[in-house]
Design an enzyme around this catalytic site. Sequence first.
Site, short mmCIF file in Angstrom:
data_model
loop_
_atom_site.label_atom_id
_atom_site.label_comp_id
_atom_site.label_asym_id
_atom_site.label_seq_id
_atom_site.Cartn_x
_atom_site.Cartn_y
_atom_site.Cartn_z
N LYS A 35 -39.68 15.74 14.21
CA LYS A 35 -38.97 16.85 14.21
C LYS A 35 -39.49 17.67 13.20
O LYS A 35 -39.49 18.78 13.36
CB LYS A 35 -37.47 16.46 13.52
CG LYS A 35 -36.48 17.41 13.17
CD LYS A 35 -35.32 16.99 12.87
CE LYS A 35 -35.28 16.05 11.73
NZ LYS A 35 -35.39 16.61 10.23
N THR A 36 -40.16 17.24 12.24
CA THR A 36 -40.66 18.27 11.23
C THR A 36 -41.87 18.98 11.68
O THR A 36 -42.34 20.14 11.58
CB THR A 36 -41.41 17.48 9.94
OG1 THR A 36 -40.14 16.64 9.32
CG2 THR A 36 -41.96 18.44 8.90
N ASP A 218 -32.95 22.88 9.11
CA ASP A 218 -33.02 21.59 9.63
C ASP A 218 -32.05 20.84 9.16
O ASP A 218 -30.98 21.28 8.26
CB ASP A 218 -34.06 21.04 8.67
CG ASP A 218 -34.74 19.56 9.22
OD1 ASP A 218 -34.24 19.15 10.08
OD2 ASP A 218 -35.81 19.16 8.20
N GLU A 219 -31.69 19.54 9.50
CA GLU A 219 -30.72 18.68 9.09
C GLU A 219 -29.21 19.42 9.38
O GLU A 219 -28.43 19.47 8.55
CB GLU A 219 -30.90 18.09 7.80
CG GLU A 219 -32.11 17.58 7.55
CD GLU A 219 -32.06 16.15 8.13
OE1 GLU A 219 -31.54 15.62 8.80
OE2 GLU A 219 -33.34 15.45 8.17
N GLN A 249 -27.01 10.84 12.62
CA GLN A 249 -27.75 10.77 11.11
C GLN A 249 -26.87 11.57 10.23
O GLN A 249 -27.30 11.72 9.08
CB GLN A 249 -29.22 11.18 11.08
CG GLN A 249 -29.93 10.18 12.07
CD GLN A 249 -31.45 10.49 11.93
OE1 GLN A 249 -32.14 10.45 10.78
NE2 GLN A 249 -32.25 10.90 12.78
N ARG A 598 -35.58 3.84 8.97
CA ARG A 598 -36.54 4.13 8.06
C ARG A 598 -37.60 3.37 8.22
O ARG A 598 -38.96 3.61 7.93
CB ARG A 598 -35.96 4.12 6.77
CG ARG A 598 -34.68 5.01 6.29
CD ARG A 598 -35.31 6.45 6.75
NE ARG A 598 -34.47 6.71 7.93
CZ ARG A 598 -34.46 7.90 8.75
NH1 ARG A 598 -35.30 8.66 8.32
NH2 ARG A 598 -33.92 8.12 9.95
#
Length: 721
Positions: A35-36, A218-219, A249, A598
Amino acid sequence: MKAEALLRELTDAQRQAVTHGDGPLLVLAGPGSGKTRVITHRAAYLAKTVTEPWHILAITFTNKAANEMAERVIQLQIGRGMTCCTFHSFCARLLRAYAERAGVRPNFSIYDTSDQTSAMKEAIRRCDLSTDNFPPGRALATISRAKNDMILPEQFAATVKDWQKKRLATLYEEYNQVLIEQNALDFDDLLVKTALLLGNDPEVRDELAERYRYILVDEYQDTNHAQYLIARGLGLKYENLCVTGDPDQSIYGWRGANLNNILQFEEDFPNAVVVRLEQNYRSTPQILAAADAVITHNRKRKKKTLFTHNPDGSSIRVVECEDNQSEGEYIARQIREHVEQGGIYGDVAVFYRVNAMSRSIENALRSAHIPYQIARGVEFYNRKEIRDILAYARVTANPLDRISLQRIINTPARGIGKTTVDRLFTHAEAAGKTPLEAISDLDKITGITRAAGALRSFAQMMIDLATTARKGTVQDVVEFIVQRSGLLAMWSGAHDDDAIDNANELINAAAEYDRQQSEGSGSLEEWLQQISLVSDVDAIDEQTGAVTLMTLHAAKGLEFDTVFLTGVEDGLLPHQRSQENDAEIEEERRLFFVGMTRAKRSLTITSTRWRDFRGMSNRTSPSPFLYELPDEGVERITVDAEDEFDYDDKDEDDLSAKAEDYLSWRRGQLVRHPSFGVGRLLWIKPQGRRTHAGVHFAAYGEKTLVLEYAHLEPIENDEWE
C-alpha cells in the site's frame, strides 16, 4: 526518474491505482499488499504527469508513516513541495495559518492527556461537582467521543435528559471555556476546528482546494467523522480524493473511528474507481490463510481474496501455557532459540492487548538477558523533568497557558505558594492581563508581600527567556531553561543524574529539529507542536537490535519477521469491555487479524490456563477466535507444568519449599484476607511453582488465590471464638 519507470515491477492492480488520473479513487489494500508503495508511486506519477508536487497532499495517521512516505517520495526524485503529514499536524498547521478565521490565536498550546485532565479538574471545580462522581478520565472520554462526532456543547446539551448527562453537558461547556481562557486546544479540537473552518468558510476552502488539488488519505478506515469532513472539504472542488485502507483493519472504533467512512465511499462518490490490492508480499501462506479464515467471520466488511506467492513457512503455533509466568518464560526460550539459529532480536515483536500484560514478559526477558524495547513513544516526554522544561517553553510561546505556568512558577522552589499564585491569577483575570504581566501590579494585589521579590525575579527570567526565543534557536531556548531556571542546580543538588541525562537528550532533540529547518523556518511553537503529537510507534528504533514489546493497537502498520501474540483469552481478546454487541466483537476480531498479519515468517499465539490479577489467580478460557483458526497449517501445543495434585494425595518430599508452608492447612478452616476479610478454605492445590486455593468469602463469593502472593492468614480456633 521518468513516469514510465515508476510503473516497473508493479502488479496490474497496483499500476491501475498509480496511473488513475482525475476523480475519486478507493484502494482496498489488504495487509502487506504494498500500500505505501502504491501511495508514494501514485504521488510521484501525478507530479510527473498532471500536476506539481506542491499540489499534492498525503495524509496518514502516524509521524512514522508520514516520515517514511516523505523519504520514499524524495527517493523517487519528484522534487520538493509535496506535503506528507498526519491529520493532527496538518490541522495544527492550518489553524496557525488561518487562526483569526478559525477563531483561535496562532500561538495556541496543544494540551496532552495530562493537561486535559488538569483542565477538566478545573471545570469540575467550577461546576461545584466532585471528581468522585465525575472522574476526569471518563468525562474527557465522553467529550472526546462527542467532538469526534462533531457534536458541539450546545448540541450535546440539547440531546441529554437525565441528571448525570446534563451535568456532563455543563462540564463539556466549562471545559471548553477553560481551554479558551488558556489559549489551548486539545487533540480533538485540532480536528473539530479545522472541519468547522472548511465547512463554514468557502473562501478558505477554495484557497486550500487550489493549493491541494490531489489528496491522498491513508488508513481511511480509521477516520472519524471530523476527519471525514476534513477530507471531504478539501476534495469538494476537484474530487481528486484517493483513499486507501482496509475495512478488515479498522481497530479504532473506541476512539471515534467510523468504519462506514470507507464502506460507504462509493455512495459518497458514485463515480469512484475501486482497486483491490489482494496479493500479500509480507507473510507466509500459512499465516495469511489462518488470518483470512478468522476475518471471514466478520460480516461488516468488503470481500477480498488474499493470496501470496511467498514460499511456504512453518506452521503457526497456538500454545497454551500454565500461567502468565510460564507464558513469559516460554516466549523467552523461543526467542533465544530464534537467535541461536541465526536470527536477531530486532526481528522479534511481542504483542499484547493491554499494557499491563507486559510485566511478566519483561520479567522473563530480563531473566534470560534478552534486550527489549517498549513502544511507548510518549513515555520520554511524560517524565517529570521533561514536562518541567517543556512547561517553561510553553509559557514562553503562550503566556495564557496557566496550567503550564502553575507547574513552573515554584519549580524549583522559590517560596511562591498556592495562595500567592491564586491571588495573582485572580488579579490577572480581573485586570485583563496575563499572569506574567500582572506581576508588574504586585503593589495592587492584597496579601502578596514575602513572595514579591521571588515573583519579580521569576518574571524577569521569563522575559529573558522570551527574548532568547525571539532571537535564538530552539536549542538556545531549551539550554536557557535548563541553566537559568534553576532546574539543573536542583537536579545536581539531588544527584539526579537521570534527570540531567534526560534534559541533555531533550537538548539534542531541539538541536536535531534546528538542523532540519531551512534558515529561519523553524519556531518554538512548531517544535512544541511536533512533541505534543508524538505517538507510541514514533519511538521504535528498528536498528536497536532489541525485541519490541507493544500493544496490538500500536502494532498497526508495522511488520516483523517473528511475532508472539500473547494473552489470547476470552476477556482479554476479545476484551471483556468489548463484548456488548456484534460490532465490538468484530472490531476485536479485526485487532486479532491485524496482530496476525504483522508476522512475516513465524507466528506464535499464546494463552494461559491461569492469569494473575491483583494477587489473585483467575481461571481463564481460550479466546473464541482461536477456534476460528483452520486445522491446516496450525500446530496446537500445550506447555505442561508440574502435575496438579491435592496435598492429601502427594508425598511431602515432592512439594516445593513454598508449598510446604501450607501443609498444615485443611479444607474447611477459616482464613483472613486483607481485602476480602474472613473466608472458608474450599480447596488447595500446588500448580507448577505456585499454590492455588479456593476460598469462599461471605461478601465476595468464591475466589481463587495464589497463596504465595495473597497474604492469606489462617485463623486459629481460639482467635475466632
